[in-house]
Design a protein around this motif. Structure first.
Motif, PDB file in Angstrom:
ATOM      1  N   ASP A  67       0.758  -1.092  -0.186  1.00  0.00           N
ATOM      2  CA  ASP A  67       0.075   0.093  -0.129  1.00  0.00           C
ATOM      3  C   ASP A  67       0.866   1.225  -0.086  1.00  0.00           C
ATOM      4  OD1 ASP A  67      -1.655   2.197   0.719  1.00  0.00           O
ATOM      5  OD2 ASP A  67      -3.027   0.797   1.678  1.00  0.00           O
ATOM      6  N   ILE A  68       1.145   1.833  -1.217  1.00  0.00           N
ATOM      7  CA  ILE A  68       1.785   3.034  -1.357  1.00  0.00           C
ATOM      8  C   ILE A  68       1.339   4.034  -0.197  1.00  0.00           C
ATOM      9  CG2 ILE A  68       2.954   4.666  -2.996  1.00  0.00           C
ATOM     10  CD1 ILE A  68       3.815   1.815  -3.218  1.00  0.00           C
ATOM     11  N   GLY A  69       0.168   4.269  -0.211  1.00  0.00           N
ATOM     12  CA  GLY A  69      -0.348   5.309   0.811  1.00  0.00           C
ATOM     13  C   GLY A  69       0.301   5.165   2.181  1.00  0.00           C
ATOM     14  N   GLU A  70       0.133   3.991   2.693  1.00  0.00           N
ATOM     15  CA  GLU A  70       0.926   3.739   3.951  1.00  0.00           C
ATOM     16  C   GLU A  70       2.176   4.107   3.942  1.00  0.00           C
ATOM     17  OE1 GLU A  70      -0.039   0.159   5.869  1.00  0.00           O
ATOM     18  OE2 GLU A  70      -2.332   0.654   6.185  1.00  0.00           O
ATOM     19  N   PHE A  71       2.797   3.725   2.854  1.00  0.00           N
ATOM     20  CA  PHE A  71       4.514   4.062   2.893  1.00  0.00           C
ATOM     21  C   PHE A  71       4.670   5.429   2.836  1.00  0.00           C
ATOM     22  CE2 PHE A  71       5.644  -0.127   0.067  1.00  0.00           C
ATOM     23  CZ  PHE A  71       5.214  -0.785   1.100  1.00  0.00           C
ATOM     24  N   VAL A  72       3.901   6.121   2.044  1.00  0.00           N
ATOM     25  CA  VAL A  72       4.080   7.746   2.131  1.00  0.00           C
ATOM     26  C   VAL A  72       3.680   7.976   3.686  1.00  0.00           C
ATOM     27  CG1 VAL A  72       2.901   9.887   1.372  1.00  0.00           C
ATOM     28  CG2 VAL A  72       3.468   8.098  -0.396  1.00  0.00           C
ATOM     29  N   GLU A  73       2.719   7.708   4.340  1.00  0.00           N
ATOM     30  CA  GLU A  73       2.565   7.961   5.592  1.00  0.00           C
ATOM     31  C   GLU A  73       3.678   7.805   6.373  1.00  0.00           C
ATOM     32  OE1 GLU A  73      -1.409   6.281   6.797  1.00  0.00           O
ATOM     33  OE2 GLU A  73      -2.490   7.369   5.018  1.00  0.00           O
ATOM     34  N   ASN A  74       4.268   6.692   6.228  1.00  0.00           N
ATOM     35  CA  ASN A  74       5.334   6.235   7.103  1.00  0.00           C
ATOM     36  C   ASN A  74       6.615   6.405   6.630  1.00  0.00           C
ATOM     37  OD1 ASN A  74       3.738   4.712   9.571  1.00  0.00           O
ATOM     38  ND2 ASN A  74       2.797   4.459   7.591  1.00  0.00           N
ATOM     39  N   ARG A  75       6.805   7.501   5.691  1.00  0.00           N
ATOM     40  CA  ARG A  75       7.960   7.350   5.076  1.00  0.00           C
ATOM     41  C   ARG A  75       9.276   7.806   5.735  1.00  0.00           C
ATOM     42  NH1 ARG A  75       4.858  11.491   3.242  1.00  0.00           N
ATOM     43  NH2 ARG A  75       5.467  13.569   3.506  1.00  0.00           N
ATOM     44  N   ALA A  76       8.882   8.625   6.871  1.00  0.00           N
ATOM     45  CA  ALA A  76      10.166   8.840   7.993  1.00  0.00           C
ATOM     46  C   ALA A  76      10.701   7.788   8.674  1.00  0.00           C
ATOM     47  CB  ALA A  76       9.692   9.870   8.898  1.00  0.00           C
ATOM     48  N   ARG A  77       9.586   6.346   8.612  1.00  0.00           N
ATOM     49  CA  ARG A  77      10.145   5.483   9.394  1.00  0.00           C
ATOM     50  C   ARG A  77       9.770   4.071   8.499  1.00  0.00           C
ATOM     51  NH1 ARG A  77       5.315   3.281  11.462  1.00  0.00           N
ATOM     52  NH2 ARG A  77       6.736   2.116  13.165  1.00  0.00           N
TER      53      ARG A  77
END
Length: 263
Positions: A67-77
């Motif tokens: 899920d790229i959306g979750e990847f973006v939301e968690n890009r700092a970690r």
């Protein structure tokens, strides 16, 4: 019974276990919640002791991958986020890889990323003749997971796997079949019936023998012939003690179809 709102639908009926990816509005992409639903569904299906397991999906895509959306939301970690997902997913993928019964995947539409592992981990891969496969990982700077590189290399070869995963090129269903990634192709409207026929055929077979055939074939590349002959002998002798073997021999004598029970 399957629950329509579940992210992964599951049931076992007539000896056939079914796992259905059910996040169609997101291309069946793997979110954290989806990962947990998948893990739980796999465990429940395996605990019901099916004679064959069918893996399919709902919606316009078979599985788009992470899920790229979750990847973006968690890009700092991102590493911690992906690590938490793999901690849930890898054990269930290992459970599927070690099933003692046949696993059939039904690829009705296009797939990429982790969807490759969901499709190609199966013993039999039936697909729509319009499905397409794309590596996906390298396009966002990632390497594969869930066994995607393993199954691509095993079903095709290491060179083909590197091309698919490095260059992120789209492969047609026909190209996938030529490489050995898909076993059989059907028009989309014929695929469900074809998969059902194969699932019922496998479920009605001598399950113990099929499980031993599966283990022997999957492990063949890791053995020289001498130890493999010993493994074959042990498997054959175990089968020879089974009720299914007795039924198979008697049915041959009687000139009738065998009625196997999985015992």
């Amino acid at each position: 019974m399957m629950q329509p709102e579940a992210l992964v639908l599951h049931r076992v009926e007539d000896g056939i276990g079914r796992l259905t990816l059910n996040r169609p509005e997101h291309g069946n992409a793997l979110s954290v919640a989806f990962c947990q639903a998948w893990h739980d569904a796999v465990e429940q299906v395996i605990e019901a002791r099916p004679r064959v397991v069918v893996l399919d999906a709902n919606g316009p895509l078979f599985c788009a991958g992470g899920d790229i959306g979750e990847f973006v939301e968690n890009r700092a970690r991102l590493d911690a986020h992906i690590g938490a997902m793999l901690a849930i997913l890898n054990p269930s993928m290992n459970r599927l890889a070690n099933l003692s019964v046949p696993l059939l995947s039904v690829v009705h539409a296009s797939l990429g990323g982790a969807g490759i592992a969901f499709a190609c981990c199966a013993d039999f891969v039936l697909a729509s003749d319009t499905a397409k496969l794309r590596g996906g990982y390298s396009a966002i700077g990632l390497s594969p997971d869930l066994g995607a590189s393993y199954y691509l290399s095993r079903r095709a070869n290491a060179t083909a796997a590197k091309r698919i995963l490095m260059l992120n090129e789209s492969l047609t269903a026909q190209a996938c079949q030529a490489l050995g990634l898909f076993d059989e192709l059907y028009p989309a409207h014929e695929l469900p019936a074809a998969a059902e026929r194969l699932a019922r055929r496998l479920a009605g077979s001598a399950t113990g023998a099929l499980g031993r055939i599966k283990r022997l074939c999957d492990g063949a590349a890791g053995h020289d012939i001498a130890p493999h002959l010993d493994l074959e002998a042990a498997a054959l002798l175990a089968c020879a003690q089974s009720a299914d073997a007795a039924e198979g021999v008697q049915a041959f004598i009687d000139k009738r179809p065998a009625q196997f029970t999985g015992r």
